[in-house]
Scaffold this motif. Structure first.
Motif, mmCIF file in Angstrom:
data_model
loop_
_atom_site.group_PDB
_atom_site.id
_atom_site.type_symbol
_atom_site.label_atom_id
_atom_site.label_comp_id
_atom_site.label_asym_id
_atom_site.label_seq_id
_atom_site.Cartn_x
_atom_site.Cartn_y
_atom_site.Cartn_z
ATOM 1 N N THR A 60 105.753 48.825 75.019
ATOM 2 C CA THR A 60 106.159 47.857 76.042
ATOM 3 C C THR A 60 107.627 48.070 76.382
ATOM 4 O OG1 THR A 60 104.569 46.247 75.226
ATOM 5 C CG2 THR A 60 106.371 45.390 76.571
ATOM 6 N N VAL A 98 97.323 47.367 74.683
ATOM 7 C CA VAL A 98 97.835 47.979 75.914
ATOM 8 C C VAL A 98 98.734 49.162 75.565
ATOM 9 C CG1 VAL A 98 99.319 47.616 77.933
ATOM 10 C CG2 VAL A 98 97.599 45.905 77.331
ATOM 11 N N ILE A 106 102.714 40.490 77.264
ATOM 12 C CA ILE A 106 101.832 39.511 77.901
ATOM 13 C C ILE A 106 102.351 38.128 77.560
ATOM 14 C CG2 ILE A 106 99.479 38.590 77.926
ATOM 15 C CD1 ILE A 106 98.549 41.485 77.264
ATOM 16 N N ASP A 107 102.347 37.244 78.523
ATOM 17 C CA ASP A 107 102.885 35.893 78.359
ATOM 18 C C ASP A 107 102.134 35.156 77.251
ATOM 19 O OD1 ASP A 107 103.876 33.315 78.585
ATOM 20 O OD2 ASP A 107 103.802 33.303 80.778
ATOM 21 N N ILE A 151 92.896 39.958 82.907
ATOM 22 C CA ILE A 151 94.313 39.901 83.277
ATOM 23 C C ILE A 151 94.768 41.312 83.646
ATOM 24 C CG2 ILE A 151 94.856 37.873 81.871
ATOM 25 C CD1 ILE A 151 96.118 39.781 79.806
ATOM 26 N N LEU A 162 96.832 41.854 72.079
ATOM 27 C CA LEU A 162 96.591 42.456 73.398
ATOM 28 C C LEU A 162 97.725 43.419 73.755
ATOM 29 C CD1 LEU A 162 95.249 39.413 75.455
ATOM 30 C CD2 LEU A 162 93.944 41.255 74.385
ATOM 31 N N ASP A 163 98.974 43.045 73.455
ATOM 32 C CA ASP A 163 100.114 43.934 73.707
ATOM 33 C C ASP A 163 99.952 45.248 72.950
ATOM 34 O OD1 ASP A 163 101.557 42.256 75.436
ATOM 35 O OD2 ASP A 163 102.559 41.234 73.771
ATOM 36 N N ALA A 210 103.700 48.981 79.360
ATOM 37 C CA ALA A 210 103.731 47.662 80.002
ATOM 38 C C ALA A 210 105.173 47.263 80.321
ATOM 39 C CB ALA A 210 103.089 46.619 79.096
ATOM 40 N N THR A 269 97.964 37.157 72.021
ATOM 41 C CA THR A 269 98.557 38.040 73.028
ATOM 42 C C THR A 269 99.307 39.209 72.395
ATOM 43 O OG1 THR A 269 100.508 36.608 73.206
ATOM 44 C CG2 THR A 269 98.725 36.248 74.802
ATOM 45 N N VAL A 308 98.063 43.861 83.557
ATOM 46 C CA VAL A 308 99.353 44.081 82.898
ATOM 47 C C VAL A 308 100.078 45.194 83.654
ATOM 48 C CG1 VAL A 308 100.502 44.683 80.735
ATOM 49 C CG2 VAL A 308 98.333 43.415 80.690
#
Length: 168
Positions: free
Chosen positions: A30, A22, A40-41, A75, A18-19, A36, A15, A77
């Motif tokens: 983020t 993004v 992401i969890d 997913i 993925l962050d 974001a 994740t 975000v």
């Protein structure tokens, strides 16, 4: 035991990667405006994806869709919208955010409307009453008859609309 835990952890999508994807996609980190809302969890157990795809959920850039074609998962975000977002929609322009002003409605709830559809050599029109507000190009519902269900129309100008799929 430790080796089996490491192998099990390796079978899931990272994740943090993925962050980073993004953040690169939005051009904002983020937690910053335009980025974001939160990371992401890390508890998500997404299957490892060789190629992740990113896109905006809507034209308003309110969320990034992170998806994988195989194995299939997706997913959303959420993105922090600018403080002026209720009055304007934030749109990425050259890596910065510029307000895009919404067009004022040309059709308001209760207005009499003529719905027109046609092509060269053929046209049909019907009168009705707008059940909601709409800016040019916006969709809204029109009540055409007390006994029938409302129809969806696209605002053209004040008092005029067309059916989806037709242009006037």
């Amino acid at each position: 035991m430790i080796l089996s835990l490491l192998l099990a952890a390796a079978s899931f999508q990272d994740t943090a990667t993925l962050d980073a994807s993004v953040a690169a996609f939005t051009g904002r980190p983020t937690g910053a405006e335009g980025g974001a809302r939160t990371p992401i969890d890390a508890r998500l157990r997404l299957a490892t994806c060789p190629t992740v795809s990113l896109s905006w959920r809507t034209e308003q850039h309110d969320a990034v869709v992170v998806s994988c074609a195989g194995p299939a998962w997706r997913i959303f975000v959420p993105v922090i919208r600018p403080a002026n977002a209720p009055a304007a929609i934030a749109t990425a322009v050259g890596g910065s955010f510029a307000p895009v002003v919404k067009a004022p409605p040309v059709i308001k709830r209760g207005d009499p409307i003529v719905i027109e559809a046609g092509t060269e050599g053929f046209s049909i029109s019907r009168e009705g009453v707008a059940m909601g507000d709409a800016a040019p190009g916006g969709r809204f519902m029109v009540k055409v008859d007390a006994t029938r269900t409302p129809v969806q129309a696209i605002a053209v100008e004040a008092g005029r609309a067309t059916l989806p799929g037709w242009s006037n």
